[in-house]
Scaffold this motif. Structure first.
Motif, mmCIF file in Angstrom:
data_model
loop_
_atom_site.group_PDB
_atom_site.id
_atom_site.type_symbol
_atom_site.label_atom_id
_atom_site.label_comp_id
_atom_site.label_asym_id
_atom_site.label_seq_id
_atom_site.Cartn_x
_atom_site.Cartn_y
_atom_site.Cartn_z
ATOM 1 N N VAL A 50 6.312 -1.174 7.177
ATOM 2 C CA VAL A 50 5.600 -1.314 5.757
ATOM 3 C C VAL A 50 6.098 0.162 5.291
ATOM 4 C CG1 VAL A 50 3.255 -1.367 4.859
ATOM 5 C CG2 VAL A 50 3.804 -2.623 6.603
ATOM 6 N N GLY A 90 6.091 -2.177 0.205
ATOM 7 C CA GLY A 90 5.878 -3.414 0.718
ATOM 8 C C GLY A 90 6.455 -3.487 1.973
ATOM 9 N N VAL A 91 6.817 -4.788 2.733
ATOM 10 C CA VAL A 91 7.534 -4.713 3.893
ATOM 11 C C VAL A 91 9.094 -4.658 3.881
ATOM 12 C CG1 VAL A 91 7.599 -6.163 5.955
ATOM 13 C CG2 VAL A 91 5.483 -5.819 4.961
ATOM 14 N N ASP A 149 6.516 -8.502 -0.667
ATOM 15 C CA ASP A 149 5.245 -8.087 -0.673
ATOM 16 C C ASP A 149 4.669 -8.250 0.821
ATOM 17 O OD1 ASP A 149 5.619 -8.155 -3.429
ATOM 18 O OD2 ASP A 149 4.790 -9.999 -3.977
ATOM 19 N N ALA A 150 3.529 -7.080 0.789
ATOM 20 C CA ALA A 150 3.099 -7.164 2.180
ATOM 21 C C ALA A 150 2.027 -8.411 2.586
ATOM 22 C CB ALA A 150 2.048 -6.005 2.319
ATOM 23 N N GLU A 151 1.472 -9.125 1.614
ATOM 24 C CA GLU A 151 0.655 -10.261 1.699
ATOM 25 C C GLU A 151 1.353 -11.254 1.882
ATOM 26 O OE1 GLU A 151 -1.484 -10.536 -1.960
ATOM 27 O OE2 GLU A 151 -3.320 -9.094 -1.400
ATOM 28 N N ASP A 169 2.666 -11.265 5.440
ATOM 29 C CA ASP A 169 1.550 -11.514 6.598
ATOM 30 C C ASP A 169 1.457 -13.292 6.523
ATOM 31 O OD1 ASP A 169 1.310 -9.093 7.262
ATOM 32 O OD2 ASP A 169 -0.491 -8.605 5.872
ATOM 33 N N ALA A 183 -1.245 -2.136 4.451
ATOM 34 C CA ALA A 183 -0.845 -3.360 4.921
ATOM 35 C C ALA A 183 -1.287 -4.498 4.176
ATOM 36 C CB ALA A 183 -1.240 -3.785 6.280
ATOM 37 N N THR A 184 -2.245 -4.447 3.381
ATOM 38 C CA THR A 184 -2.731 -5.714 2.290
ATOM 39 C C THR A 184 -2.234 -5.411 0.937
ATOM 40 O OG1 THR A 184 -4.777 -4.835 2.371
ATOM 41 C CG2 THR A 184 -4.306 -6.162 4.202
#
Length: 490
Positions: A29, A54-55, A78-80, A83, A101-102
């Motif tokens: 991240v 982001g990731v 995007d991190a969301e 996930d 993270a979110t």
């Protein structure tokens, strides 16, 4: 949603760079403006910050690979979304702060080089990546600890998470007092900022981030790497002693006896390519002429010693001659020029930006002291000393290698008396300093032993005639033979 980070325009006509090391890995991240890759252009080594947060989805290219402007370096998701799309066996980051993270990334910062980032105060503190592309990175290797986390976070898969977290807890129970700063730990990830420190460790077969840094917040310093290298070179320990384990490195096969006489192809790329193009252009476009002069430098050494006695500070001979050169360019300003071929004009520069030719580990480079005309002798000395210190690693900022108007080349440090140097295009002249040795010299019709140096000057005959060039050279020579004479022009 996935965004592509392209290799940006590095400026100064540079269109390609070589990947030195990745500072992140897939699954990490990252925040906006976080340094993600270290690249080496023909000018310098820089760390590129990501314009997106982001990731990290994927990396494109390996260390040592040459990439061109506009090519994709990495993709950021995007991190969301990352996930939501995790499936069993998909790497995720454990121990990452929830806010990071979110939160989905907002607009990109537009960052292209270090120092060019967002103007807002949302930039997070730099976080060293959990691993690097091409370096040993096991699935159970922990990522660096977040500031508020009591134990190091671990990169795991969803299916393996229970056992990996347990392993993380057991590792955290080891007392830090039992670990020597020079011990290499494959699962340690200490922060490493300096490219020189990372390179020095790589050249000696280990990852600098595996050491326990002695700097602030565990930062690995050059002294830490050098201490570990010294530790590795020590004789084998006595029976019962425990030596730090070094990660196994793949060994290159020994060359066959027949390979000793084999031809070797050396690519003309990077800095070598830029230097070759500039020297070729200089030879092709500039009608150069060379003049030289032997100078008695005995009084210069005496003046240096007097400065030391009067101020308690050391002044190098190169710094003193550089001061004479700057004064000489004020007396003969046309030599502080360049030729504009497009407009067919001689551009006489107002500021003296003095280039100092330096032999570095990356090859010949000419870092520039900007505004040398406005500096005192002490300031000029300090500026030259700083360039000399940087030249050991050859890691100059791009701005430090551009804008020169005149070059000083001390090739005497290479053990030669003189040289017909090539002008550093697009400048109009270059002054060379040979080695300073004792020679017989005639003074008042008698032989004496004096410290003598040969000055050689190469100039663009389009800019000036021999009379101007000779006037400049004899002015510098007079200052060397009698440094007090410079007082009349101050």
């Amino acid at each position: 949603m996935s965004r592509e980070f392209l290799l940006p325009d590095l400026g100064e006509g540079l269109t390609e760079a070589e990947i030195v090391a990745w500072l992140v890995a897939p699954g990490d991240v990252i925040a906006i403006d976080q340094a993600v890759v270290e690249v080496e252009s023909a000018k310098s080594i820089v760390e590129l910050p990501s314009p997106y947060g982001g990731v990290v989805a994927s990396l494109f290219g390996e260390p040592g690979q040459v990439i061109h402007a506009g090519q994709v370096l990495l993709t950021v998701a995007d991190a969301e979304a990352a996930d939501a799309g995790d499936a069993p066996g998909t790497p995720v980051a454990v121990g990452v702060p929830a806010a990071m993270a979110t939160a989905a990334p907002t607009e990109g910062s537009g960052a292209v080089l270090v120092g060019y980032g967002t103007t807002e105060s949302t930039r997070p503190a730099r976080r060293v990546a959990a691993g690097r592309f091409g370096a040993p990175r096991a699935a159970d290797a922990p990522a660096p600890a977040a500031p508020s986390a009591p134990t190091p976070p671990v990169a795991v898969t969803r299916a393996e998470r229970p056992t990996e977290v347990a392993a993380s807890v057991s590792l955290a129970a080891v007392s830090s007092a039992d670990v020597s700063p020079s011990t290499v730990d494959p699962i340690r990830r200490s922060p490493v900022v300096s490219p020189i420190v990372r390179r020095l460790a790589r050249e000696n077969g280990f990852d600098a981030s595996m050491l326990a840094g002695s700097g602030r917040d565990g930062l690995v310093l050059r002294s830490d790497v050098e201490d570990h290298i010294h530790h590795l070179s020590m004789p084998a320990a006595m029976p019962g002693a425990v030596l730090p384990a070094v990660p196994a490195q793949p060994s290159a096969p020994a060359p066959a006896a027949s390979d000793v006489n084999a031809d070797i192809r050396i690519p003309i790329s990077g800095l070598r390519k830029v230097v070759a193009e500039r020297l070729t252009t200089s030879r092709r476009e500039i009608p150069e002429a060379t003049i030289w002069l032997d100078v008695d430098a005995t009084a210069l050494f005496a003046a240096r010693d007097q400065l030391l006695s009067a101020t308690g500070e050391r002044f190098s001979v190169t710094a003193l001659i550089a001061r004479f050169v700057v004064a000489g360019l004020r007396q003969f300003p046309v030599l502080n020029s360049s030729v504009d071929n497009a407009s067919q004009e001689i551009l006489q520069h107002g500021a003296v930006n003095l280039g100092i030719a330096a032999q570095t580990s990356r090859g010949l480079m000419v870092p520039v002291i900007h505004g040398a005309h406005a500096m005192s002798t002490r300031q000029l000395r300090d500026a030259i000393a700083a360039l000399v210190a940087q030249s050991q690693g050859g890691t100059f900022a791009p701005s430090a290698l551009t804008g020169g108007t005149f070059t000083l080349n001390n090739f005497g440090s290479l053990g030669v008396d003189g040289s017909a140097a090539i002008i550093n295009h697009p400048e109009a002249a270059i002054l060379g300093i040979g080695r300073m040795i004792e020679r017989p010299w005639v003074i008042d019709h008698a032989l004496a032993v004096r410290s003598v140096v040969e000055l050689s000057m190469v100039f663009d005959h389009r800019v000036c005639d021999g009379g101007t060039a000779a006037g400049f050279l004899t002015y510098v020579a007079r200052c060397i033979e009698n440094p007090v004479s410079l007082l009349a022009d101050l």
